[in-house]
Design a protein around this motif. Structure first.
Motif, mmCIF file in Angstrom:
data_model
loop_
_atom_site.group_PDB
_atom_site.id
_atom_site.type_symbol
_atom_site.label_atom_id
_atom_site.label_comp_id
_atom_site.label_asym_id
_atom_site.label_seq_id
_atom_site.Cartn_x
_atom_site.Cartn_y
_atom_site.Cartn_z
ATOM 1 N N LYS A 1 10.040 5.553 -7.569
ATOM 2 C CA LYS A 1 10.241 5.846 -8.989
ATOM 3 C C LYS A 1 9.122 5.288 -9.868
ATOM 4 O O LYS A 1 9.142 5.444 -11.084
ATOM 5 C CB LYS A 1 11.591 5.284 -9.460
ATOM 6 N N SER A 2 8.140 4.669 -9.252
ATOM 7 C CA SER A 2 7.055 4.070 -10.029
ATOM 8 C C SER A 2 6.135 5.150 -10.594
ATOM 9 O O SER A 2 6.070 6.270 -10.079
ATOM 10 C CB SER A 2 6.224 3.132 -9.142
ATOM 11 N N PRO A 3 5.413 4.833 -11.667
ATOM 12 C CA PRO A 3 4.462 5.803 -12.239
ATOM 13 C C PRO A 3 3.396 6.246 -11.248
ATOM 14 O O PRO A 3 2.985 7.406 -11.252
ATOM 15 C CB PRO A 3 3.838 5.021 -13.410
ATOM 16 N N ILE A 4 2.946 5.349 -10.380
ATOM 17 C CA ILE A 4 1.923 5.718 -9.403
ATOM 18 C C ILE A 4 2.481 6.720 -8.396
ATOM 19 O O ILE A 4 1.811 7.678 -8.015
ATOM 20 C CB ILE A 4 1.373 4.473 -8.682
ATOM 21 N N SER A 5 3.736 6.510 -7.987
ATOM 22 C CA SER A 5 4.366 7.453 -7.055
ATOM 23 C C SER A 5 4.466 8.837 -7.689
ATOM 24 O O SER A 5 4.266 9.857 -7.020
ATOM 25 C CB SER A 5 5.758 6.956 -6.658
ATOM 26 N N GLU A 6 4.760 8.867 -8.969
ATOM 27 C CA GLU A 6 4.849 10.153 -9.664
ATOM 28 C C GLU A 6 3.483 10.831 -9.702
ATOM 29 O O GLU A 6 3.382 12.058 -9.606
ATOM 30 C CB GLU A 6 5.369 9.938 -11.087
ATOM 31 N N ILE A 7 2.434 10.052 -9.830
ATOM 32 C CA ILE A 7 1.091 10.615 -9.843
ATOM 33 C C ILE A 7 0.759 11.256 -8.487
ATOM 34 O O ILE A 7 0.137 12.314 -8.426
ATOM 35 C CB ILE A 7 0.057 9.529 -10.206
ATOM 36 N N PHE A 8 1.195 10.620 -7.408
ATOM 37 C CA PHE A 8 0.952 11.222 -6.092
ATOM 38 C C PHE A 8 1.744 12.515 -5.919
ATOM 39 O O PHE A 8 1.280 13.447 -5.270
ATOM 40 C CB PHE A 8 1.280 10.230 -4.976
ATOM 41 N N ARG A 9 2.913 12.579 -6.512
ATOM 42 C CA ARG A 9 3.669 13.828 -6.462
ATOM 43 C C ARG A 9 2.958 14.914 -7.272
ATOM 44 O O ARG A 9 2.962 16.087 -6.903
ATOM 45 C CB ARG A 9 5.092 13.614 -6.959
ATOM 46 N N LEU B 1 2.986 10.764 2.320
ATOM 47 C CA LEU B 1 4.353 10.343 2.030
ATOM 48 C C LEU B 1 4.992 11.247 0.988
ATOM 49 O O LEU B 1 6.174 11.604 1.092
ATOM 50 C CB LEU B 1 4.359 8.886 1.540
ATOM 51 N N ALA B 2 4.214 11.629 -0.001
ATOM 52 C CA ALA B 2 4.731 12.523 -1.042
ATOM 53 C C ALA B 2 5.128 13.871 -0.447
ATOM 54 O O ALA B 2 6.143 14.466 -0.832
ATOM 55 C CB ALA B 2 3.688 12.711 -2.144
ATOM 56 N N GLU C 1 0.798 -1.224 0.000
ATOM 57 C CA GLU C 1 0.000 0.000 0.000
ATOM 58 C C GLU C 1 0.830 1.272 0.000
ATOM 59 O O GLU C 1 0.452 2.256 -0.624
ATOM 60 C CB GLU C 1 -0.934 -0.004 1.212
ATOM 61 N N LEU C 2 1.966 1.284 0.703
ATOM 62 C CA LEU C 2 2.777 2.497 0.772
ATOM 63 C C LEU C 2 3.744 2.556 -0.399
ATOM 64 O O LEU C 2 4.961 2.586 -0.247
ATOM 65 C CB LEU C 2 3.518 2.546 2.112
ATOM 66 N N ILE C 3 3.184 2.588 -1.578
ATOM 67 C CA ILE C 3 3.980 2.506 -2.794
ATOM 68 C C ILE C 3 4.871 3.733 -2.990
ATOM 69 O O ILE C 3 5.967 3.641 -3.534
ATOM 70 C CB ILE C 3 3.064 2.287 -4.022
ATOM 71 N N THR C 4 4.431 4.901 -2.534
ATOM 72 C CA THR C 4 5.236 6.109 -2.676
ATOM 73 C C THR C 4 6.541 5.989 -1.902
ATOM 74 O O THR C 4 7.556 6.573 -2.284
ATOM 75 C CB THR C 4 4.459 7.346 -2.177
ATOM 76 N N TYR C 5 6.528 5.202 -0.819
ATOM 77 C CA TYR C 5 7.733 4.981 -0.016
ATOM 78 C C TYR C 5 8.558 3.822 -0.554
ATOM 79 O O TYR C 5 9.777 3.922 -0.695
ATOM 80 C CB TYR C 5 7.333 4.697 1.437
ATOM 81 N N GLU D 1 1.825 7.657 -16.697
ATOM 82 C CA GLU D 1 2.691 8.826 -16.682
ATOM 83 C C GLU D 1 1.978 10.085 -17.160
ATOM 84 O O GLU D 1 2.374 11.188 -16.819
ATOM 85 C CB GLU D 1 3.927 8.560 -17.543
ATOM 86 N N ASN D 2 0.956 9.931 -17.967
ATOM 87 C CA ASN D 2 0.255 11.088 -18.508
ATOM 88 C C ASN D 2 -1.165 11.210 -17.975
ATOM 89 O O ASN D 2 -2.005 11.861 -18.578
ATOM 90 C CB ASN D 2 0.222 10.998 -20.034
ATOM 91 N N SER D 3 -1.424 10.581 -16.864
ATOM 92 C CA SER D 3 -2.789 10.567 -16.342
ATOM 93 C C SER D 3 -2.873 11.232 -14.982
ATOM 94 O O SER D 3 -1.957 11.172 -14.180
ATOM 95 C CB SER D 3 -3.274 9.113 -16.214
#
Length: 237
Positions: A13-21, A59-60, A5-9, A222-224
């Motif tokens: 570098k994952s696409p989902i983490s970038e979306i949270f940023r 986390l972000a 669940e804590l993918i941002t941590y 990445e574009n969503s």
């Protein structure tokens, strides 16, 4: 901590983490004139991914170097203590009720726990009270807000589903803004409108709406601006 669940941590570098940023940046941009300090995350019903979104969003903010706090304000079924591997009590309910065995019961730091993650602190739910909604309309909530706003750069409340109980609607008028989490092909638009109207009726402000669990390829992430979660954990089925 629950890695899925804590993918941002665990996978920054994952696409989902970038979306949270990106979500973090959008929230900061939308509220730049008002200087957002407190944000409530709610949903309409359980299972839409509210805690997953609030945890990865905080986390972000922590990864940006901010001193942050996430408060588990679901005093009925909160589970942030499980996600961040901390003790459940003392927590929010203990602070609001004064049911805590310390000399200075008004010091909010007695119910806040440091996590293994730099800059990130958690206030868990505490003991399950018989009257969660009543605790949220007490003067102690105002005291809590004043203290945490002075200590932390950003505070996120992981709230209750707003169609099930009124807790989040009560909180919505106290925080700077509210983020509504919805689930693709599960959340009814009529329910979102009900929540939005209820929050606005008490004087709350809507920061935005997150659409969670959209089936989408990794390339398109990445574009969503949509937020998909494929884990099979309790809140993200």
């Amino acid at each position: 901590m629950e890695k899925e669940e804590l993918i941002t941590y665990n996978d920054p570098k994952s696409p989902i983490s970038e979306i949270f940023r990106t979500l973090r940046t959008n929230i900061q941009f939308m509220t730049s004139n008002n200087g957002l300090k407190t944000l409530l995350v709610t949903s309409s019903v359980p299972g839409e991914g509210k805690s997953w979104v609030s945890s990865n969003l905080i986390l972000a903010f922590a990864q940006e170097g901010k001193k942050v706090l996430i408060i588990d304000s679901d005093m009925r079924k909160g589970r942030l203590h499980t996600l961040f591997d901390i003790e459940r009590k003392p927590g929010l309910s203990n602070y609001l009720s004064g049911m805590i065995e310390v000399e200075d019961k008004d010091n909010v730091l007695n119910c806040i726990k440091q996590t293994k993650i730099e800059n990130l602190y958690v206030m868990p739910t505490g003991d399950v009270p018989p009257n969660p909604s009543e605790l949220l309309v007490s003067e102690k909530l105002d005291m809590l807000l004043k203290q945490v706003e002075n200590i932390f750069d950003i505070v996120i409340f992981d709230g209750t589903p707003s169609l099930i109980v009124t807790d989040s609607i009560i909180l919505a008028r106290k925080v700077d803004a509210t983020l509504i989490v919805t689930a693709h092909k599960k959340t009814k638009m009529g329910d979102v409108e009900k929540i939005k109207k209820a929050i606005e009726n008490v004087g709350g402000k809507i920061a935005g709406i997150v659409i969670n669990k959209i089936p989408i390829s990794a390339k398109k992430y990445e574009n969503s601006y949509y937020y998909g979660n494929k884990s099979n954990t309790e809140e993200n089925k």
